[in-house]
Enzyme design. Structure first.
Site, mmCIF file in Angstrom:
data_model
loop_
_atom_site.group_PDB
_atom_site.id
_atom_site.type_symbol
_atom_site.label_atom_id
_atom_site.label_comp_id
_atom_site.label_asym_id
_atom_site.label_seq_id
_atom_site.Cartn_x
_atom_site.Cartn_y
_atom_site.Cartn_z
ATOM 1 N N GLN A 58 -19.572 133.668 48.730
ATOM 2 C CA GLN A 58 -20.161 133.724 50.075
ATOM 3 C C GLN A 58 -19.633 134.923 50.861
ATOM 4 O OE1 GLN A 58 -19.050 129.883 51.648
ATOM 5 N NE2 GLN A 58 -20.614 128.802 50.465
ATOM 6 N N HIS A 92 -16.420 130.128 52.601
ATOM 7 C CA HIS A 92 -16.064 129.595 53.926
ATOM 8 C C HIS A 92 -15.250 130.602 54.734
ATOM 9 C CE1 HIS A 92 -16.683 125.066 52.874
ATOM 10 N NE2 HIS A 92 -17.647 125.840 52.393
ATOM 11 N N TYR A 124 -11.060 119.810 66.484
ATOM 12 C CA TYR A 124 -12.406 119.330 66.137
ATOM 13 C C TYR A 124 -12.420 118.472 64.868
ATOM 14 C CZ TYR A 124 -13.855 121.541 70.278
ATOM 15 O OH TYR A 124 -13.976 121.818 71.621
ATOM 16 N N GLU A 142 -22.242 120.023 61.937
ATOM 17 C CA GLU A 142 -21.951 119.686 63.333
ATOM 18 C C GLU A 142 -22.405 120.756 64.314
ATOM 19 O OE1 GLU A 142 -17.777 118.998 63.729
ATOM 20 O OE2 GLU A 142 -17.809 117.177 62.500
#
Lengths: 364, 89
Positions: A81, A145, A247, A237
């Site tokens: 990624q 990520h 969070y 989310e």
């Protein structure tokens, strides 16, 4: 027989009317055959900068794609990624030609890599005065990520999303690293004195909020910071971000692991923030934009989130920090990687993949 | 992922074949070792297939890999034991 025919005709006309009302927009291709386009920054309606994950910074000039990529872009690690990802213009770009790029950069020995953010000036098709203003620490073995989205707060400081690196999820709960955090820095790379953890022992002073997973979209609307992030299998989310808040990832989550295993039995916990919306199953949210244009009055004050799975855009109406409606749009374009608004009120979509496109959404 | 499982199965078949034909070993133990080999192959190859990612979170550490491999052994052992009972009856 004639009556039946008339009824059928009326039904068909009614259906056509509804369809034209539903799709009161059309697409215009701005550029195609792009190599994994990822981030977009609109200078004005005809001049647009965008990144390609493979490492190029490209420009649409006068509505036409310049075939020559912008020069002077640092080497990036294009793997998994990772690659050249986030892009944002300085609030004073028209005066100072300054922009910021976020990308995965390999370490010197090429064994590990990390999220890096640079500032640079765009002059005559080249980046000059390139300066590293942030490097996530520690480096990671994985190529996933990264986060790598950016937004400016009203005070001129820069927020950077830094993902959990996939294998390092638990570290999102600790303040001694940059995994799963939102970072706040000044544009010269220095740390604002009012950062929430600046005086915390063992905490990275750049941290603004923590407990995040893979943060893919961030916008500021009238001083409110909205952020979206990928959950694992389910549990994507939309959050309202406030400094110093936790969070929850991975201590609380609405998602399961890719193997089907439970990551956490908890979805709520005291001291951890709840999303204002979550998606199960996942939609893989990507870019995000707030629409305040006038071309589509029916969309005014909506939050748009592009999504990769199955591939569409979500239009959300938010009132009192609650999502009051969700509409699915542009589901015929495939995976949508990023979204931006143009000063003329059109929306610009970035489709994902090795033959990605920049598409403008205009009135029909 | 399917290719990865396929490779794990290949490792298992190879181990079972060697143990059952060339070396004299109890059937349930042979299947146990085959199960362990399958899981070990999967957890070791997984990062190579997915950009250094351990898709199974439990396999991120050596301890996790060892525990999963042990459970592979137990599963194979159970399979071998059931098979042995069925053949006997």
């Amino acid at each position: 027989m004639i009556r039946k025919f008339n009824m059928l005709l009326l039904t068909a006309l009614f259906a056509l009317h509804i369809h034209s009302e539903e799709t009161g927009y059309q697409y215009e291709n701005i550029a195609e055959n792009l190599s994994h386009p990822w981030g977009i920054a609109v200078i004005d309606e005809n001049n647009i900068l965008f990144t390609e994950l493979t490492g190029s910074l490209r420009i649409i000039e006068g509505g036409v794609l310049n075939l020559k990529p912008i020069g002077g872009v640092p080497d990036v690690l294009f793997a998994g990624q990772g690659g050249l990802s986030g892009l944002i213009l300085d609030p004073e770009f028209l005066l100072n030609q300054k922009l910021y790029l976020a990308f995965s950069s390999p370490d010197e020995n090429q064994k590990k890599n990390t999220l890096e953010v640079i500032s640079a000036k765009l002059i005559a098709g080249n980046l000059t005065e390139v300066k590293t203003i942030f490097k996530a620490s520690p480096s990671r073995d994985t190529a996933a990520h990264y986060g790598a989205r950016m937004v400016f707060l009203d005070d001129g400081t820069l927020l950077i999303t830094s993902g959990d690196g996939f294998n390092y999820r638990e570290r999102a709960q600790y303040l001694d690293n940059h995994f799963g955090k939102i970072i706040r820095i000044n544009t010269d790379g220095s740390i604002p004195e009012d950062n929430p953890f600046i005086n915390h022992k063992n905490a990275k002073p750049e941290i603004w909020s923590y407990g995040h997973r893979n943060l893919q979209g961030i916008v500021v609307v009238k001083g409110v910071v909205y952020e979206n992030e990928h959950g694992p299998m389910g549990g994507d989310e939309l959050n309202i971000i406030e400094p110093s808040k936790n969070y929850g990832w991975p201590a609380i989550t609405y998602g399961k692991d890719y193997s089907g295993a439970t990551i956490s039995p908890f979805t709520k916990k005291e001291g951890m923030e709840q999303p204002i919306k979550y998606w199960v199953p996942s939609i893989a949210p990507s870019g995000m934009a707030f629409y305040d244009g006038s071309l589509f009055p029916e969309w005014k004050n909506s939050l748009f989130i592009s999504a990769l799975v199955p591939g569409d855009v979500r239009r959300l109406e938010i009132s009192n920090s609650k999502v009051i409606s969700e509409e699915i749009l542009f589901s015929d374009l495939g995976r949508v990687r990023d979204i931006a608004t143009s000063p003329d009120g059109s929306l610009i979509l970035v489709t994902d993949g090795p033959k990605g496109k920049l598409v403008r959404v205009v009135k029909k | 992922m399917i290719a990865l499982i396929g490779m794990g199965m290949c490792a298992a078949f190879l181990v079972a074949k060697i143990l059952l034909i060339w070396i004299s070993v109890e059937k349930s133990i042979a299947y146990g070792l085959a199960g362990a080999a399958a899981i070990l192959a999967i957890v070791l190859l997984m990062p190579l297939a997915f950009y250094n990612l351990d898709i199974l979170a439990g396999a991120r550490s050596m301890l996790g890999k060892s525990i999963l491999t042990f459970y592979g052994f137990l599963s194979g052992y159970f399979f071998g034991s059931v098979l042995k009972k069925k053949v006997a009856s």
